[in-house]
Write a protein that holds these residues in place. Structure first.
Motif, mmCIF file in Angstrom:
data_model
loop_
_atom_site.group_PDB
_atom_site.id
_atom_site.type_symbol
_atom_site.label_atom_id
_atom_site.label_comp_id
_atom_site.label_asym_id
_atom_site.label_seq_id
_atom_site.Cartn_x
_atom_site.Cartn_y
_atom_site.Cartn_z
ATOM 1 N N ALA A 20 58.388 62.012 29.914
ATOM 2 C CA ALA A 20 57.150 62.638 29.410
ATOM 3 C C ALA A 20 56.224 62.977 30.581
ATOM 4 O O ALA A 20 55.629 64.062 30.637
ATOM 5 C CB ALA A 20 56.452 61.710 28.422
ATOM 6 N N CYS A 21 56.106 62.045 31.524
ATOM 7 C CA CYS A 21 55.224 62.262 32.685
ATOM 8 C C CYS A 21 55.711 63.472 33.484
ATOM 9 O O CYS A 21 54.901 64.303 33.922
ATOM 10 C CB CYS A 21 55.207 61.038 33.592
ATOM 11 S SG CYS A 21 54.386 59.629 32.861
ATOM 12 N N ARG A 22 57.027 63.537 33.678
ATOM 13 C CA ARG A 22 57.555 64.641 34.483
ATOM 14 C C ARG A 22 57.223 65.982 33.839
ATOM 15 O O ARG A 22 56.829 66.918 34.520
ATOM 16 C CB ARG A 22 59.062 64.466 34.661
ATOM 17 C CG ARG A 22 59.619 65.343 35.725
ATOM 18 C CD ARG A 22 60.738 64.681 36.493
ATOM 19 N NE ARG A 22 60.308 63.566 37.317
ATOM 20 C CZ ARG A 22 61.106 62.584 37.731
ATOM 21 N NH1 ARG A 22 62.366 62.572 37.376
ATOM 22 N NH2 ARG A 22 60.637 61.627 38.512
ATOM 23 N N GLU A 23 57.345 66.064 32.515
ATOM 24 C CA GLU A 23 57.024 67.329 31.844
ATOM 25 C C GLU A 23 55.539 67.643 31.934
ATOM 26 O O GLU A 23 55.138 68.802 31.892
ATOM 27 C CB GLU A 23 57.479 67.285 30.375
ATOM 28 C CG GLU A 23 59.002 67.320 30.250
ATOM 29 C CD GLU A 23 59.499 67.243 28.804
ATOM 30 O OE1 GLU A 23 58.724 67.549 27.884
ATOM 31 O OE2 GLU A 23 60.676 66.875 28.620
ATOM 32 N N LEU A 24 54.726 66.588 32.071
ATOM 33 C CA LEU A 24 53.277 66.815 32.218
ATOM 34 C C LEU A 24 52.895 67.036 33.685
ATOM 35 O O LEU A 24 51.721 67.233 33.998
ATOM 36 C CB LEU A 24 52.496 65.620 31.656
ATOM 37 C CG LEU A 24 52.516 65.422 30.137
ATOM 38 C CD1 LEU A 24 51.953 64.051 29.767
ATOM 39 C CD2 LEU A 24 51.719 66.522 29.436
ATOM 40 N N GLY A 25 53.869 66.922 34.582
ATOM 41 C CA GLY A 25 53.595 67.111 36.008
ATOM 42 C C GLY A 25 52.912 65.921 36.657
ATOM 43 O O GLY A 25 52.209 66.076 37.667
ATOM 44 N N ILE A 26 53.107 64.727 36.062
ATOM 45 C CA ILE A 26 52.451 63.527 36.605
ATOM 46 C C ILE A 26 53.473 62.672 37.364
ATOM 47 O O ILE A 26 54.475 62.244 36.782
ATOM 48 C CB ILE A 26 51.837 62.670 35.470
ATOM 49 C CG1 ILE A 26 50.885 63.519 34.615
ATOM 50 C CG2 ILE A 26 51.125 61.438 36.029
ATOM 51 C CD1 ILE A 26 50.439 62.831 33.334
ATOM 52 N N PRO A 27 53.247 62.384 38.651
ATOM 53 C CA PRO A 27 54.157 61.510 39.397
ATOM 54 C C PRO A 27 54.185 60.093 38.806
ATOM 55 O O PRO A 27 53.177 59.634 38.236
ATOM 56 C CB PRO A 27 53.554 61.489 40.803
ATOM 57 C CG PRO A 27 52.653 62.668 40.870
ATOM 58 C CD PRO A 27 52.147 62.902 39.482
ATOM 59 N N THR A 28 55.330 59.424 38.937
ATOM 60 C CA THR A 28 55.487 58.115 38.309
ATOM 61 C C THR A 28 55.874 57.033 39.319
ATOM 62 O O THR A 28 56.502 57.306 40.339
ATOM 63 C CB THR A 28 56.598 58.153 37.251
ATOM 64 O OG1 THR A 28 57.785 58.697 37.839
ATOM 65 C CG2 THR A 28 56.198 58.987 36.064
ATOM 66 N N VAL A 29 55.505 55.799 38.974
ATOM 67 C CA VAL A 29 55.889 54.632 39.764
ATOM 68 C C VAL A 29 56.662 53.696 38.848
ATOM 69 O O VAL A 29 56.185 53.339 37.774
ATOM 70 C CB VAL A 29 54.644 53.870 40.288
ATOM 71 C CG1 VAL A 29 55.069 52.659 41.123
ATOM 72 C CG2 VAL A 29 53.732 54.791 41.073
ATOM 73 N N ALA A 30 57.862 53.317 39.283
ATOM 74 C CA ALA A 30 58.638 52.313 38.547
ATOM 75 C C ALA A 30 58.388 50.967 39.192
ATOM 76 O O ALA A 30 58.268 50.877 40.421
ATOM 77 C CB ALA A 30 60.121 52.652 38.610
ATOM 78 N N VAL A 31 58.310 49.908 38.365
ATOM 79 C CA VAL A 31 58.289 48.556 38.922
ATOM 80 C C VAL A 31 59.597 47.894 38.500
ATOM 81 O O VAL A 31 60.162 48.251 37.473
ATOM 82 C CB VAL A 31 57.079 47.723 38.425
ATOM 83 C CG1 VAL A 31 55.794 48.277 39.000
ATOM 84 C CG2 VAL A 31 57.036 47.645 36.912
ATOM 85 N N HIS A 32 60.076 46.963 39.318
ATOM 86 C CA HIS A 32 61.339 46.336 38.953
ATOM 87 C C HIS A 32 61.458 44.941 39.534
ATOM 88 O O HIS A 32 60.796 44.597 40.526
ATOM 89 C CB HIS A 32 62.513 47.207 39.420
ATOM 90 C CG HIS A 32 62.624 47.325 40.909
ATOM 91 N ND1 HIS A 32 63.366 46.456 41.664
ATOM 92 C CD2 HIS A 32 62.064 48.201 41.793
ATOM 93 C CE1 HIS A 32 63.267 46.805 42.939
ATOM 94 N NE2 HIS A 32 62.479 47.855 43.054
ATOM 95 N N SER A 33 62.309 44.157 38.891
ATOM 96 C CA SER A 33 62.633 42.829 39.416
ATOM 97 C C SER A 33 63.747 42.993 40.442
ATOM 98 O O SER A 33 64.366 44.064 40.512
ATOM 99 C CB SER A 33 63.115 41.935 38.268
ATOM 100 O OG SER A 33 64.349 42.427 37.785
ATOM 101 N N THR A 34 64.048 41.928 41.173
ATOM 102 C CA THR A 34 65.144 42.014 42.146
ATOM 103 C C THR A 34 66.464 42.307 41.429
ATOM 104 O O THR A 34 67.329 42.994 41.971
ATOM 105 C CB THR A 34 65.265 40.702 42.964
ATOM 106 O OG1 THR A 34 65.263 39.615 42.029
ATOM 107 C CG2 THR A 34 64.108 40.539 43.923
ATOM 108 N N ALA A 35 66.606 41.814 40.180
ATOM 109 C CA ALA A 35 67.847 42.036 39.426
ATOM 110 C C ALA A 35 68.011 43.495 39.012
ATOM 111 O O ALA A 35 69.092 43.931 38.638
ATOM 112 C CB ALA A 35 67.859 41.150 38.181
#
Ligand code: ADP
Length: 451
Positions: A20-35
């Motif tokens: 959805a963000c990409r279609e709105l032209g908004i850059p995104t940040v993913a957060v993740h665990s080491t796994a």
């Protein structure tokens, strides 16, 4: 509009939000665990940041680490997905203190609806009918007996802080009540840190019908009809559809408007779902979820609305695009939840996926974070894919679901796909003629027959 959004989640829902963000032209940040270093959401986002070890308490629920991730990357807003921090009022408060926007309702509404007794009382005040039950909390066994005798058995003892099907105990007769009462209390104390319980009449043949609502936060709200989630195992939904096979247009408009008016009244902002048990034509409020639901794609499929984009718009203060008069449904949609679990016992089955082929074609949507070579970690939910199909009507959707399930290939781990093939062969499922207890009963009798 936001200049950058951080997604505080993983798996298919993180991808859903990134899209959805990409279609709105908004850059995104993913957060993740080491796994999750190799997870698809990490690969698909514009940036990613590790927030801790595998355990959810130290990663996906780690509020300071998530806030630091926002500060490091300059993300202005957080989309919580579902689960994890999505219904955590304290988290919303902390974000506010840091000047970060929460893409969801205000803390106050999360708090009200997160406590089931307060939610019931609020809905009653707003004119929404509730499941018959106690007026508020039931602190003693003596009171539990009195309330239950008045309601008539069976009754269900519920934790006010409960969720995800946990903290609920059935008492078929008065003899069961003492145990149901003490187990519900102690389990809730351990799981939710709160042992307040209340009692509801147990409905023997209800359907689970939920209404999708959307509020602008300033007293305007719309509804997007219902979803029927009556096929459940252990109080968890496995197959959801929209519209419900048993709701007509007039009923939909009436109950939909009632729900829209209720959330408008409290100036609710963003997406919400009001859940009902429906028996003999009567709707009984059960709870409200103040977030995006797992099964939102069936609503999107028949209304042609991107609910995540609408959530982002509202949170960014751009106002509500949705108008009730422009919302009409077309066709019939079904979603099945495919889990990495081994049948017949539904035992979680993490492991490496060797081959993955997603179904496609007209009217088929696959929400999944799988890829060939991916190792499903053992630490998280076993949901690996949501397959949603839409057809002109219910029989067309069922035929499409059968066709799409036939195309799906997941090699290397066991999945619940065979369950859906078997369900599609059942006349009860073909007719849509079931209630929330049917699947459990069918599984028990089928397993007994197979043994
Ligand atoms: P949770 O928040 O844990 O999901 P809910 O209150 O939404 O709990 O209930 C989950 C499921 O439990 C419902 O969809 C339904 O299957 C069953 N259930 C809840 N309340 C009742 C009731 N009063 N009678 C019969 N079944 C119920």
């Amino acid at each position: 509009m936001f200049s950058k959004i951080l997604i505080a989640n993983r798996g298919e829902i993180a991808l859903r939000v990134i899209r959805a963000c990409r279609e709105l032209g908004i850059p995104t940040v993913a957060v993740h665990s080491t796994a999750d270093a190799d997870a698809m959401h990490v690969r698909m986002a514009d940036e990613s940041i590790c927030i801790g070890p595998a355990t959810v308490a130290r990663s996906y629920l780690n509020v300071p680490a998530i806030i630091s991730a926002c500060e490091i990357t300059g993300a202005e807003a957080i989309h919580p997905g579902y689960g994890f921090l999505s219904e955590n009022a304290r988290f919303v408060q902390v974000l506010e203190d840091h000047g970060i926007t929460f893409i969801g309702p205000r803390a106050e509404h999360i708090r009200i609806m997160g406590d089931k007794i307060t939610a019931r009382n609020t809905m009653k005040t707003l004119g929404v009918p509730c499941v018959p039950g106690s007026d508020g909390g039931v602190p003693t066994l003596e009171e539990a007996c009195k309330v239950s005798d008045d309601l008539g058995y069976p009754v269900i003892v519920k934790a006010t802080a409960g969720g995800g099907g946990h903290g609920m105990k059935l008492a078929l007769t008065r003899d069961d009540l003492e145990e149901a009462f003490s187990t519900a209390r102690s389990e809730s104390k351990v799981a939710f840190g709160n042992d307040e319980i209340y009692i509801e009449k147990y409905l023997d043949k209800p359907r689970h019908i939920e209404i999708q609502v959307f509020g602008d936060g300033h007293g305007k709200a719309v509804h997007l009809g219902e979803r029927d989630c009556s096929l459940q195992r252990r109080h968890q939904k496995v197959f959801e559809e929209a519209p419900s096979p048993v709701i007509d247009a007039e009923t939909r408009a009436r109950i939909g408007q009632l729900c829209a008016d209720a959330v408008a009244d409290i100036q609710y902002a963003g997406a919400g779902t009001i859940e009902f048990l429906c028996q003999d034509g009567a709707f009984h409020f059960m709870e409200m979820n103040t977030r995006l639901q797992v099964e939102h794609p069936v609503t999107e499929a028949i209304f042609g609305v991107d609910l995540v984009k609408q959530q982002i718009r509202i949170a960014a203060g751009e106002g509500m695009e949705l108008r009730q008069e422009n919302l009409s449904l077309k066709g019939h949609a079904i979603e099945v939840r495919i889990n990495a679990e081994k049948l017949p016992d539904f035992l979680p089955c993490p492991g490496t996926v060797h081959t993955f082929h997603a179904p496609g074609g007209l009217g088929v949507r696959m929400d999944s974070a799988l890829y060939a070579g991916y190792s499903i970690p053992p630490y998280y939910d076993s949901l690996i894919a949501k397959l949603t199909v839409v057809g002109t009507d219910r029989p067309a959707a069922l035929a499409r679901l059968r066709r799409a399930l036939g195309e799906l290939v997941v090699d290397g781990v066991d999945t619940t796909t065979p369950l859906f093939h078997a369900l599609l062969d059942q006349e009860v499922v073909q007719k849509g003629d079931y209630h929330i207890h049917w699947l459990e009963h069918w599984l028990e009798t089928r397993d007994a027959g197979a043994a």
